[in-house]
Motif scaffolding. Structure first.
Motif, PDB file in Angstrom:
ATOM      1  N   HIS A 296      37.684  42.193  33.454  1.00  0.00           N
ATOM      2  CA  HIS A 296      36.205  41.512  34.099  1.00  0.00           C
ATOM      3  C   HIS A 296      35.041  41.419  32.141  1.00  0.00           C
ATOM      4  O   HIS A 296      35.796  41.863  31.932  1.00  0.00           O
TER       5      HIS A 296
ATOM      6  N   PRO B 204      31.238  49.313  38.325  1.00  0.00           N
ATOM      7  CA  PRO B 204      32.467  49.902  37.026  1.00  0.00           C
ATOM      8  C   PRO B 204      33.742  49.064  37.721  1.00  0.00           C
ATOM      9  O   PRO B 204      34.102  48.960  38.909  1.00  0.00           O
ATOM     10  N   VAL B 205      34.213  48.951  36.406  1.00  0.00           N
ATOM     11  CA  VAL B 205      36.364  48.232  36.715  1.00  0.00           C
ATOM     12  C   VAL B 205      36.873  49.443  35.975  1.00  0.00           C
ATOM     13  O   VAL B 205      36.446  49.708  35.411  1.00  0.00           O
ATOM     14  N   GLU B 206      38.251  48.808  36.519  1.00  0.00           N
ATOM     15  CA  GLU B 206      39.257  49.395  35.981  1.00  0.00           C
ATOM     16  C   GLU B 206      39.155  48.991  34.020  1.00  0.00           C
ATOM     17  O   GLU B 206      39.561  49.758  33.530  1.00  0.00           O
ATOM     18  N   ARG B 207      39.429  47.655  33.723  1.00  0.00           N
ATOM     19  CA  ARG B 207      39.094  47.287  32.761  1.00  0.00           C
ATOM     20  C   ARG B 207      38.231  46.017  32.425  1.00  0.00           C
ATOM     21  O   ARG B 207      37.935  45.132  33.165  1.00  0.00           O
ATOM     22  N   ALA B 208      36.973  46.661  31.949  1.00  0.00           N
ATOM     23  CA  ALA B 208      36.151  45.720  31.223  1.00  0.00           C
ATOM     24  C   ALA B 208      36.282  45.271  29.763  1.00  0.00           C
ATOM     25  O   ALA B 208      36.092  45.914  28.500  1.00  0.00           O
TER      26      ALA B 208
ATOM     27  N   HIS C  52      33.370  52.062  33.582  1.00  0.00           N
ATOM     28  CA  HIS C  52      34.509  51.598  33.508  1.00  0.00           C
ATOM     29  C   HIS C  52      35.589  52.148  32.631  1.00  0.00           C
ATOM     30  O   HIS C  52      35.669  53.236  32.364  1.00  0.00           O
TER      31      HIS C  52
ATOM     32  N   VAL D 129      37.382  50.080  28.238  1.00  0.00           N
ATOM     33  CA  VAL D 129      36.288  48.677  27.560  1.00  0.00           C
ATOM     34  C   VAL D 129      37.058  48.277  26.121  1.00  0.00           C
ATOM     35  O   VAL D 129      37.326  49.355  25.184  1.00  0.00           O
TER      36      VAL D 129
ATOM     37  N   ALA E 207      33.101  55.507  29.230  1.00  0.00           N
ATOM     38  CA  ALA E 207      34.047  54.679  29.424  1.00  0.00           C
ATOM     39  C   ALA E 207      35.654  55.808  29.397  1.00  0.00           C
ATOM     40  O   ALA E 207      35.455  56.562  28.684  1.00  0.00           O
TER      41      ALA E 207
END
Lengths: 345, 550
Positions: free
Chosen positions: A22, A28-32, A46, A49, A68
């Protein structure tokens, strides 16, 4: 490939399915992948990052070491493969370390520009124009009434006021990441070499700017300084502090605010500003339209701000355009809340 | 023009009087003739040209911009001149960059320009000016400067240029015309003081101090003459002969503004050369009407015969400053009063009468008279008595508010206890304080008693009280809406304010249906629970009483 198969707005932010990440996610996401350090774009929590070193450092300053799961730094001009796409970072000219993210899948290139400005700024790398098929632009100042003019002239206005009212203190409201340091640098470039005072909330980030080789001259904390000593001086503070209890330590302060919003009188008056300074880290109307045209993009996605006017403008120029309904991004100056210890700071 | 625009811009944001003066004086010092003179004229409302209508401005912008973009922008900005100034796109292909017009150029061109030539000329100027310049130009040509500067303030700033007394500027002012070269020459000690050739000039007004109970001990009743303080508007009525021997009559407000145009029915009565200091009132069948009635005649641009008939104007004289060619201001008040009585007798005009003195031998006697004006000589007009004035018998007529010469002693104002409901931050020095208060009284609502807002006040309290209220507001905020805080106001939680005011009026614009005149916070009632505050019915009773007076 259709552009919306590469990048798609979802609740967490702009999602790149084929790349598995994203951009500037609000949850919060897995990969930012993060464009710059302002708190509405760079949030903690996240898994991984990807951002410029400066953006990562700023996140660390704000959120602590464990902001992160893991981090990866990327340079301007560097290209990385993520899943089925390649990601390349280009300077956005917004604040130190800010980047546009070019996402390419097969032969389609989308540039997510984050926040950007095409005006000169002595505290960060200048905006770089990237040719693309789809350009994602912000629209913070997406109305033709917003023309920012030369920031140096605004600083002259501030200095003229300091000369006219030597017995008063000048309080300049400025967002603590980017705007404050730019205003200080502009003051130095205009020949102002007296010490400049800082609100406690902006000391850390300003120190960081100086550690990155940006010379801002002599800076002093405003805390603990005698009222009389502050006559004739300039102090930088977060916008919200300039109208609160904190100001009572200054002799008859002149309240200034450095922001693109200051172009509109009602906005300045609403906040009780006496000296509006039109200095913005976002592109103005002319900057937005010129940039859109120069990217060569046939399709434009417009996000956070005055989308309607910019979408309308694109359409009159024969460009495909649509508003991107992303929530959670705002103008950082509007959203900045004062730190809790502000009354004491 | 850009420098003048910069001044206007800065003034529009500056709340403090002294700082406004500094900005203005700085401008007059920095900018040469004749630009500064035209600036002074613009600020004092002395420029005369036909103003442009907003339709003209709309048409101009329509030729240059996209309709949708203009609509969105106008919605956002909310002010036509400002929207146009900000979004005006300069003409493409203007390469020679003509210099922006000077203020002098704008003013002198507008004076002679025909209506049909105006749009083209405006367009040229808009192309030549920057954003602020365009804004100022549009404000100027549409005749809506509105930047919170009184003519008096502008003149005071000009006077400061040469360390002159502002009253001296007022004295010579009526004989001057833009761009005031002779005025600035005098202010900068390059020439003699200009001579006032005006046949009916304004004389700076003398004002009174409010008297406190503690002041009386030091005052001897024998030194003073008392008279009623009427609840109208203080004016100066001047008549004089011009060079042809014709009589010119003028009416001035206490700040020197010429308001003759609003009261043409009084002009024929000003037929004897002289200068009267008095009170403007409405008289119906010999009875003075309330201020609310007088208000119907204030700030009218057009005065219809119907208005004149229904609201017959009257002048009640207090003092005589000039008698034919003679300046009486250096005489003691007792002597001026005798001259005034003779003058009014000679004038013999039903529209102008003498304000009677109030005989008294002791402060006790005067206290009694003030408490009951009806039995102390004011008779049926007692309701229009706002208090008494005390003037030293030997007081010269001195401009401004000299100490110890004149005192005003108002009747007790109306007072209610109201509950603080909302608070808003003040401006300038007070921008860090919640200093603007909306207060309410109880009324029966659907779910029992509820508070309804009845007014707003932002002064009357001491600095110490301001700190206390500010603290209370911060600690008892229930909700925030932008700059406004909702402050707790329940039957036993909240702050009761004693509010003093001068009068009440019915007002459809307020939810409560009433509007107060001159409300201020007179005391903080920390001791009183909100449920004991006043009710709307109390105000309605007061309103009825006022209506009877009217």
């Amino acid at each position: 490939m259709r552009p919306q198969d590469i990048l798609l707005p979802v609740a967490a932010g702009l999602c790149c399915k084929p790349g598995g990440f994203h951009i500037d996610p609000v949850r919060p996401v897995e990969r930012a992948v993060i464009t710059h350090g302002h708190s509405d774009h760079a949030r903690p929590g996240h898994g991984a990052v990807l951002a410029t070193q400066e953006t990562l450092d700023m996140m660390r300053l704000r959120y602590g070491e464990n902001f992160a799961g893991s981090t990866q730094a990327i340079h301007y001009g560097e290209q990385i493969r993520l899943g089925d796409v390649t990601v390349k970072f280009h300077p956005a000219g917004h604040v130190l370390g800010s980047a546009q993210v070019a996402v390419t899948c097969e032969d389609t290139c989308i540039v997510a520009s984050g926040d950007y400005k095409d005006a000169p700024d002595p505290t960060c790398t200048p905006f770089e124009l990237v040719q693309c098929d789809v350009f994602i632009t912000e629209a913070t100042f997406g109305l033709p009434v917003f023309r920012h003019g030369d920031a140096a002239d605004e600083v002259k206005k501030l200095l003229a006021s300091v000369a006219l009212f030597p017995e008063r203190a000048h309080l300049v409201g400025a967002y603590s990441l980017g705007k404050a340091q730019r205003v200080i640098k502009l003051l130095r470039q205009a020949g102002y070499d007296a010490p400049i005072y800082l609100h406690g909330a902006m000391e850390k980030i300003t120190d960081y700017y100086q550690s990155r080789g940006i010379d801002l001259g002599e800076l002093r904390p405003a805390k603990g300084v005698k009222k009389a000593t502050l006559a004739g001086t300039i102090t930088l503070a977060p916008p919200s502090a300039t109208s609160d209890l904190w100001t009572r330590r200054f002799p008859d302060p002149v309240t200034a605010f450095a922001s693109g919003w200051m172009r509109v009188r009602a906005r300045a008056r609403q906040r009780g500003i006496e000296l509006p300074l039109v200095i913005s880290d976002h592109a103005d109307w002319d900057g937005l339209t010129a940039t859109i045209a120069a990217t060569g993009a046939g399709e434009v996605w417009v996000t956070h701000g005055q989308e309607d006017a910019l979408v309308h403008w694109c359409q009159t120029k024969g460009l495909k355009a649509r508003p991107l309904d992303l929530v959670g991004y705002g103008d950082e100056e509007e959203s900045e809340t004062p730190p809790s210890d502000e009354a004491e700071a | 023009m850009n420098r003048f625009a910069e001044l206007l811009d800065r003034l529009a944001y500056e709340p403090g009087r002294n700082n406004k003066l500094r900005l203005l004086t700085g401008y007059f010092r920095e900018v040469g003739d004749p630009d500064r003179g035209y600036a002074l004229a613009a600020l004092t409302g002395a420029l005369s040209f036909k103003h442009a209508k907003s339709a003209l401005i709309r048409n101009l912008i329509a030729t240059r911009t996209d309709e949708v973009l203009f609509g969105l922008s106008y919605d956002y900005v909310g002010d036509l001149s400002e929207t146009v100034a900000l979004m005006w796109p300069k003409a493409v292909g203007v390469h020679n960059n003509p210099p922006p017009p000077t203020l002098t150029e704008v003013v002198t061109t507008l004076r002679t320009l025909g209506k049909t030539e105006l749009p083209k000329q405006l367009e040229r100027w808009l192309d030549e000016l920057d954003e602020t310049g365009r804004w100022a130009l549009l404000k100027l040509v549409t005749g809506s400067l509105r930047i919170g500067i009184s003519a008096r303030l502008a003149k005071t700033a000009a006077a400061a240029l040469g360390d002159k007394d502002p009253h001296d500027v007022e004295l010579v002012w009526p004989g001057l015309a833009p761009p005031y070269l002779d005025l600035f020459a005098w202010l900068e000690d390059r020439a003699e003081k200009p001579v006032n050739r005006d046949p009916a000039p304004f004389r700076p007004v003398m004002l009174a101090h409010a008297i406190e109970d503690s002041d009386f001990a030091a005052l001897d009743p024998a030194d003073y003459i008392a008279e009623w303080k009427w609840d109208g508007i203080r004016v100066q009525a001047v008549a004089g002969r011009d060079e042809n021997g014709h009589i010119t009559g003028r009416l001035y407000s206490r700040t020197g503004e010429d308001i003759t145009g609003s009261f043409p029915d009084l002009v024929p009565s000003l037929h004897l050369p002289g200068a009267i200091d008095g009170e403007l009132l409405i008289l119906r069948e010999g009875r003075v009407q309330s201020f609310n009635v007088l208000q119907q005649r204030l700030n009218r641009k057009v005065v219809s015969p119907k208005l004149i008939k229904e609201f017959p104007i009257h002048l009640r004289a207090y003092d005589l400053l000039g008698d034919d060619e003679n300046d009486l201001r250096e005489l003691p008040f007792a002597e001026r009063r005798e001259r005034l009585e003779a003058f009014i007798g000679k004038l013999g005009d039903p529209r102008i009468d003498l304000s009677p003195t109030v005989p008294f031998a002791s402060w006790e006697a005067l206290t009694a008279a003030r408490a009951d004006p009806a039995s102390a000589g004011a008779g049926e007009d007692a309701d229009a008595v706002e208090g008494v004035m005390l003037k030293r018998r030997d007081a010269l007529y001195l401009p401004g508010r000299p100490k110890g010469q004149w005192w005003k002693w108002k009747r007790d104002p109306h007072i209610i206890d109201a509950v603080l409901m909302y608070a808003q931050r003040g401006h300038g020095k007070r921008s860090s304080y919640y200093s603007d208060y909306t207060f309410g009284v109880w009324t029966a609502g659907e779910g029992g008693d509820e508070l309804v807002p009845v007014g707003k006040a932002y002064f009357g309290f001491t600095d110490e009280e301001l700190l206390q209220i500010d603290r209370f507001v911060r600690r008892n905020t229930t909700e925030k809406f932008g700059p406004v805080r909702h402050v707790v106001h329940e039957s036993d939680k909240g702050l009761v304010l004693e509010v003093a005011f001068e009068g009440l009026q019915r007002s459809p614009r307020h939810k409560s249906g009433v509007a107060m005149r001159f409300p201020r916070i007179s005391r903080l009632r920390w001791d009183k629970p909100p449920r004991e505050a006043d009710r709307l019915e109390t105000l309605e009773r007061m309103l009825k009483a006022e209506a009877v007076e009217a």
